[in-house]
Design a protein around this motif. Structure first.
Motif, mmCIF file in Angstrom:
data_model
loop_
_atom_site.group_PDB
_atom_site.id
_atom_site.type_symbol
_atom_site.label_atom_id
_atom_site.label_comp_id
_atom_site.label_asym_id
_atom_site.label_seq_id
_atom_site.Cartn_x
_atom_site.Cartn_y
_atom_site.Cartn_z
ATOM 1 N N ALA A 1 0.839 -1.207 0.000
ATOM 2 C CA ALA A 1 0.000 0.000 0.000
ATOM 3 C C ALA A 1 0.873 1.256 0.000
ATOM 4 O O ALA A 1 0.606 2.207 -0.746
ATOM 5 N N ILE A 2 1.939 1.229 0.826
ATOM 6 C CA ILE A 2 2.850 2.382 0.877
ATOM 7 C C ILE A 2 3.484 2.607 -0.497
ATOM 8 O O ILE A 2 3.550 3.737 -0.990
ATOM 9 N N ARG A 3 3.914 1.515 -1.125
ATOM 10 C CA ARG A 3 4.553 1.645 -2.456
ATOM 11 C C ARG A 3 3.570 2.179 -3.495
ATOM 12 O O ARG A 3 3.938 2.970 -4.365
ATOM 13 N N SER A 4 2.318 1.764 -3.389
ATOM 14 C CA SER A 4 1.294 2.255 -4.309
ATOM 15 C C SER A 4 1.065 3.749 -4.108
ATOM 16 O O SER A 4 0.949 4.510 -5.081
ATOM 17 N N LEU A 5 1.035 4.187 -2.864
ATOM 18 C CA LEU A 5 0.852 5.613 -2.574
ATOM 19 C C LEU A 5 2.063 6.432 -3.009
ATOM 20 O O LEU A 5 1.920 7.575 -3.464
ATOM 21 N N GLN A 6 3.259 5.852 -2.874
ATOM 22 C CA GLN A 6 4.454 6.547 -3.357
ATOM 23 C C GLN A 6 4.389 6.754 -4.876
ATOM 24 O O GLN A 6 4.796 7.795 -5.396
ATOM 25 N N GLU A 7 3.861 5.750 -5.567
ATOM 26 C CA GLU A 7 3.698 5.865 -7.023
ATOM 27 C C GLU A 7 2.641 6.916 -7.353
ATOM 28 O O GLU A 7 2.768 7.653 -8.337
ATOM 29 N N ALA A 8 1.598 6.987 -6.513
ATOM 30 C CA ALA A 8 0.572 8.018 -6.697
ATOM 31 C C ALA A 8 1.205 9.406 -6.588
ATOM 32 O O ALA A 8 0.880 10.313 -7.377
ATOM 33 N N GLU A 9 2.110 9.571 -5.625
ATOM 34 C CA GLU A 9 2.805 10.854 -5.465
ATOM 35 C C GLU A 9 3.612 11.209 -6.718
ATOM 36 O O GLU A 9 3.620 12.355 -7.159
ATOM 37 N N LYS A 10 4.286 10.199 -7.280
ATOM 38 C CA LYS A 10 5.078 10.412 -8.504
ATOM 39 C C LYS A 10 4.195 10.882 -9.658
ATOM 40 O O LYS A 10 4.512 11.820 -10.375
ATOM 41 N N CYS A 11 3.082 10.174 -9.850
ATOM 42 C CA CYS A 11 2.161 10.522 -10.942
ATOM 43 C C CYS A 11 1.584 11.916 -10.744
ATOM 44 O O CYS A 11 1.439 12.687 -11.697
ATOM 45 N N TYR A 12 1.281 12.237 -9.481
ATOM 46 C CA TYR A 12 0.716 13.546 -9.162
ATOM 47 C C TYR A 12 1.728 14.653 -9.457
ATOM 48 O O TYR A 12 1.378 15.689 -10.023
ATOM 49 N N SER A 13 2.990 14.423 -9.100
ATOM 50 C CA SER A 13 4.044 15.411 -9.362
ATOM 51 C C SER A 13 4.224 15.624 -10.860
ATOM 52 O O SER A 13 4.436 16.742 -11.324
ATOM 53 N N ARG A 14 4.146 14.516 -11.614
ATOM 54 C CA ARG A 14 4.268 14.621 -13.070
ATOM 55 C C ARG A 14 3.084 15.409 -13.648
ATOM 56 O O ARG A 14 3.248 16.241 -14.536
ATOM 57 N N ALA A 15 1.883 15.154 -13.122
ATOM 58 C CA ALA A 15 0.697 15.895 -13.569
ATOM 59 C C ALA A 15 0.853 17.379 -13.264
ATOM 60 O O ALA A 15 0.485 18.244 -14.068
ATOM 61 N N GLU A 16 1.435 17.682 -12.094
ATOM 62 C CA GLU A 16 1.665 19.072 -11.683
ATOM 63 C C GLU A 16 2.615 19.769 -12.660
ATOM 64 O O GLU A 16 2.370 20.906 -13.080
ATOM 65 N N ALA A 17 3.679 19.070 -13.047
ATOM 66 C CA ALA A 17 4.637 19.630 -14.006
ATOM 67 C C ALA A 17 3.981 19.854 -15.366
ATOM 68 O O ALA A 17 4.224 20.861 -16.038
#
Length: 410
Positions: free
Chosen positions: A270-286
């Motif tokens: 679950a933690i790894r999935s949320l970390q990936e969510a953070e990555k995708c969110y940062s990319r969306a922000e950029a």
């Protein structure tokens, strides 16, 4: 409703008089020509009238298309082309090509170009409604339905009417497969955004929300890939939108998949999935920043500053912190190096285009009236017309996104 949609401009067209003096050899034939002119002008007015709704637009569309089919359908009982199909020249701009028009002397070209604009109107109506404060449930349903109606119109044009054109669409024009496919897929993806908002509001299980978000992200990726061979100067801005929405909904998918894993006592995953969510969110922000800075057709906005975007960032952060706390107190699971593979299939909520059908042929268009059109007489007014008529861009109403209160469908 926490939604924001990119929109390309409406197609513009040159005026058409339908003045076939000499050719129209009876009062009934002249009336058809006059009614074609007035119903066309009325429909074009509706595209920029902010008070227009789907019912009004459908009536205006049916009025024009029921008459226009009299210049397309076979009315003399034979399989030959309608003799009136190629009498009138039509000019239309394209959504990605600025004010440079395409012209064809073909009533089918007019039909598909006008219907394309009808579909665009439905997408713009949906976008305007979705940007309202405190949107009601019936309004949310109108947004959802309008996007599926638009997808159905685009799909019908691609499969039924565009193949009938004598002159195929040039590359990068609206009627070519890559562009129209992108519009179809985008409409479906945006309709699913409404479904996701509804599922979150009603607290459906995280597995369903993750699956819907994953399918929606895949739709946006597919639309983006459809456009990757178009000229960058006309497609870059649109593609940035599709890319940022893809990463945004991948972030949603990983976030809710993480909740599912935590509920199944798989805290490390679950933690790894949320970390990936953070990555995708940062990319969306950029990509939001890149979208704002990219020149090209379409609306301009600051999606990363809108509440729908900020809320997801907060949800990911809070859910990850919760997982990390639980892991430190209860589970003590190792966090995998690799992100979980999302193999999610949504069983419910996928948006399918609503089939589009043309209205019945107008009762004015009979074989008897059709016989009174005499092409040997020639349309006298054609010689008096200038060869190149200017196609002015459509002055669309200023529909800036309203303040987003963060309200979702109630």
């Amino acid at each position: 409703m926490a939604h924001w949609f990119h929109r390309n401009p409406l197609k513009a067209t040159a005026p058409v008089s339908f003045n076939f003096y000499g050719v129209a050899g009876s009062p009934a034939a002249n009336k058809i020509c006059n009614d074609l002119r007035t119903t066309r002008a009325r429909l074009l007015e509706m595209f920029t009238d902010v008070t227009c709704n789907p019912e009004i637009l459908k009536n205006a569309t049916d009025a024009y298309f029921s008459l226009l089919q009299g210049f397309i359908a076979s009315l003399d009982g034979t399989t030959q082309e309608n003799k009136m199909r190629f009498i009138q020249n039509f000019k239309w701009t394209d959504t990605l090509q600025g004010n440079t028009p395409s012209a064809q002397q073909d009533a089918v070209f007019e039909l598909v170009s006008m219907a394309f604009n009808v579909a665009l109107w439905y997408t713009k109506f949906a976008s305007r409604l979705a940007g309202k404060e405190n949107i009601t449930e019936p309004e949310a349903k109108d947004v959802h339905r309008s996007l599926k109606v638009a997808a159905g119109i685009f799909k019908n044009l691609k499969e039924v009417h565009i193949p009938r054109l004598i002159t195929p669409a040039e590359k990068g024009r609206d009627l070519e497969p890559r562009v129209i496919d992108a519009y179809i897929i985008q409409c479906q993806a945006e309709a699913q955004e409404v479904t996701i908002a509804r599922a979150i509001e009603l607290k459906h299980n995280a597995t369903l929300i993750a699956a819907l978000a994953f399918e929606t992200a895949n739709f946006y990726q597919k639309a983006d890939h459809t456009l990757n061979t178009l000229e960058p100067e006309c497609s870059s801005k649109w593609r940035k939108y599709l890319q940022l929405k893809q990463h945004f909904y991948m972030a949603y998918a990983y976030c809710y998949h993480g909740q599912t894993l935590l509920a199944g006592d798989k805290c490390g995953e679950a933690i790894r999935s949320l970390q990936e969510a953070e990555k995708c969110y940062s990319r969306a922000e950029a990509l939001c920043k890149e979208y704002r800075q990219t020149k090209g057709p379409g609306t301009t906005a600051k999606p990363s500053e809108q509440l729908f975007f900020l809320k997801l960032g907060g949800l990911i952060k809070n859910t990850l912190e919760k997982c990390q706390r639980e892991n430190g107190f209860i589970y003590f699971h190792k966090v995998p190096a690799e992100a979980p593979q999302l193999e999610l299939k949504a069983s419910y909520g996928l948006a399918e285009p609503i089939p589009f059908e043309l209205p019945p042929l107008s009762e004015q268009c009979t074989a008897e009236v059709y016989a009174t059109f005499d092409l040997t007489k020639g349309a006298k007014n054609d010689k008096a017309k200038p060869k190149d008529e200017e196609v002015k861009p459509v002055k669309e109403p200023d529909l800036k996104p309203q303040k987003d209160t963060g309200c979702v469908i109630s």
